[in-house]
Each structure stands twice: as C-alpha cells, then as structure tokens.
Design an enzyme around this catalytic site. Structure first.
Site, short mmCIF file in Angstrom:
data_model
loop_
_atom_site.label_atom_id
_atom_site.label_comp_id
_atom_site.label_asym_id
_atom_site.label_seq_id
_atom_site.Cartn_x
_atom_site.Cartn_y
_atom_site.Cartn_z
N CYS A 75 95.10 -3.10 -40.85
CA CYS A 75 94.43 -2.45 -39.73
C CYS A 75 95.42 -1.56 -39.00
CB CYS A 75 93.88 -3.50 -38.77
SG CYS A 75 93.03 -2.84 -37.33
N GLU A 119 87.35 -6.39 -45.90
CA GLU A 119 87.66 -7.53 -45.04
C GLU A 119 88.82 -7.18 -44.13
OE1 GLU A 119 90.32 -11.18 -44.39
OE2 GLU A 119 90.66 -9.33 -45.53
N ARG A 164 89.27 -19.80 -39.36
CA ARG A 164 89.69 -18.46 -39.78
C ARG A 164 88.52 -17.49 -39.61
NH1 ARG A 164 94.00 -17.14 -42.88
NH2 ARG A 164 94.08 -15.04 -43.76
#
Length: 350
Positions: A75, A119, A164
């Site tokens: 990211c 993801e 998670r």
C-alpha cells in the site's frame, strides 16, 4: 466445467495461489521479488511458472493469457494530480504494475482477465484520506471492471484462530457478475488455538528448545509474572506484556522476522515460556501441515514469510465464489441480469 487460468502478483510463499488452487483454479504464472520467499514457493509449487524478478522489470507482454489476476500488493500513497496526468507519472508505485499487466493482456490477447482479486491491509479505504482507494477504484473502472470490497477477519471467515483483518477487492469485467458476486458469510471458529499450538513441555528438550525464553532475557521476570493462561497468546510490547484475551493469535506481521521481537508467546503446560514456531505461524495462516519449509532457512526469513502471507482458507472461500460466478455466466449464458427500476443495469454504489 472450465478450468480458469490464474496469474499471481506479489506471490510471496504462495498463500493466495494455494487458496485458488484449492478452489479449483490453475496457476499459470506468478511473480515474486524476494529470493527467500521464492525458495519456499518453489519448494511447494515447483519452478515451472514462478518468475523471480522485480515486477517493474517484468516484460508484461510475455505473461501468458490469464482469466483471473490476483495479488496482495504493498500500500503506497497516490497522487491525484499525478493520476490525472497519466500513469506514466506514477511508475514507482507497484499498484500501477497491476494495471500494466491488465493493459498488456488486452494488447496481446485482445481481452483483459475476466476477474481480479486483490488483498491489502484493512485501512486501505482510509489510507491517505481515502485517496488511495479512490485512485485504485478509478484505475480499475477505467479498464472496464466494477468492484466490490470488504474487510474480512480470518477468525470469522477462515476458521483460523488469528485476529487478522484484511480488505479484499473483487472485480469482474461483466458488471452483472460483480453484482451477483457475494463475499463469504461468517463461519464458526472451531479450529481453536490449542489445536494448533503444542503446549507440551517435552518439546523444550527437543526441536523446540531454541524457541524457549530463559532468565537470560532481560524482561523474563516480567513475562513470568504476567503470563498465566494456557489458553491464549501474549506479546512483549517494549515495556509491557500484552495478552490476547479473545483466545486467538494476534495479527502475524512481517516484522516478526526482525529479531523475532513481535512473535507471539505462549505458556506451555509446565509454565515454560516460548515463541510460536514458524510452523505454528503457518498453521495459524491456514497452511496445511505438510506445507514444505525449506531446510536450513533462517527462522527470521520464515517468520517474515508467514507474516507477509494471507490466510489461505479465506482466499479459498473468496476464490470459490469467484469461480462460481464465472461458471454461472458460462453455464447460463448471461441470463443472470439484474436491473434497476428504470430498466438500466444497476451499478455498485461507491
């Protein structure tokens, strides 16, 4: 039923690939830059299709034809100004390599992958004040995709005892397929922590010996004082001990490989203290017990690989639903249209 061809970006040790394989897809190409992760990947998948190279250097037009493109990408911040000027201004951002693969597929084969699955960390939507997700969405839409995104917790959607939370982005070229796609529903957590973690103290004298803490550790007395439960995990957080009171493992992270300081701790049945092993970390990500760990690889690399990976059962469930949608289109010949009241195709809300 058609076997769908999958290409995997940022493949790591193969968690995402394994989930799609278990769902019935076929991996035909994968890419990973980390040499140690690539060793583990090849140990389990062979070396016939993994391209170990910086994705920025990969010749995208050489990638085989893909039906589905998947990947968990780093990211990074995006510049709206840079985006509006064109992707050439953002070459350093690896997300754009995903776009480049899509473009190359269209150029070489005349069509883009039918579906995508990405993801990332759960705060992707709010990253850079929402700008990052906005650019990702616009970039994919400009290539013809409509998308859905949802945050799923592994302990609620993968039956693995790890807290998670990750965001999953699923998209299809056919907007009807996107509308018909549903993320998996929550399932009960029956695979409890002590089914994975071996608290047998006999291990102290065997292969687990190196993972035990002794009074040579400066904060050992504090650990002994605070660690009292045989049902949960703990972590040393610089100056204090943190217990995960929900009886699951906290989020496994890549920096477990940096000195092992962030590896969760457990108390065995005779009140000895040790770190989770790399194998246990892989099991807590839903990898099978027979997943191969390369011989002589340093634990630091293995911890990093486990923390960088995905929860395989969550990926499998997402993949099963993607394949079901693709096969529905093939079987029912586009008859699953959903229209709004005006008779227009109803697109997804922002």
């Amino acid at each position: 039923m058609k076997i769908y061809r999958v290409g995997s970006l940022f493949a790591g040790i193969g968690g995402t690939c394994l989930g799609f394989l278990q769902a019935g897809a076929k991996i035909v190409w994968a890419n990973e830059i980390d040499k140690n992760a690539s060793i583990t990947y090849k140990e389990n998948f062979g070396d016939s299709y993994l391209q170990e190279e910086d994705i920025n250097e990969v010749k995208k037009t050489d990638i085989p034809k893909l039906d589905i493109l998947i990947g968990g990408f780093p990211c990074q911040a995006f510049s709206i100004a840079g985006y509006r000027k064109g992707f050439e201004d953002e070459r350093g951002n690896v997300f754009y390599q995903i776009i480049n693969v899509i473009d190359a597929q269209k150029e070489v084969y005349g069509e883009s992958p039918q579906a995508i699955m990405l993801e990332n960390v759960k705060n992707l939507r709010s990253h850079d004040k929402g700008n990052t997700f906005k650019v990702i969405k616009e970039a994919l839409e400009s290539r013809g995709y409509t998308i859905k995104a949802e945050v799923l917790n592994s302990m609620d959607y993968g039956n693995v005892p790890q807290n998670r939370e990750r965001i999953y982005i699923v998209g299809f070229l056919d907007p009807v397929q996107t509308m018909n796609y549903k993320f998996p529903s929550p399932i009960p957590l029956t695979n409890l922590l002590n089914k994975i973690v071996n608290r047998g103290s006999r291990l102290k004298e065997e292969i687990y010996k190196e993972f035990y803490y002794t009074d040579k550790v400066s904060f050992f007395d504090k650990l002994k004082e605070e660690m009292t439960s045989h049902e949960t995990t703990y972590q040393w957080r610089r100056v204090y001990v943190r217990e995960n009171k929900s009886n699951v493992c906290p989020t496994l992270t890549a920096n477990m490989g940096t000195g092992g300081h962030n590896v969760p701790l457990i108390l065995d049945w005779e009140n000895n203290i040790r770190k989770l092993t790399p194998r246990e970390c892989l099991l807590l990500q839903g990898f099978p017990k027979d997943y191969k760990i390369p011989e002589n690889m340093a634990n630091s690399h293995l911890y990093k690989q486990a923390g960088n990976s995905v929860s395989v059962p969550v990926i499998k469930r997402i993949a099963e639903n993607i394949l079901a949608i693709l096969n529905d289109r093939e079987l029912f010949n586009n008859e699953l249209y959903i229209e709004d009241q005006a008779g227009q195709l109803a697109f997804l809300p922002d």
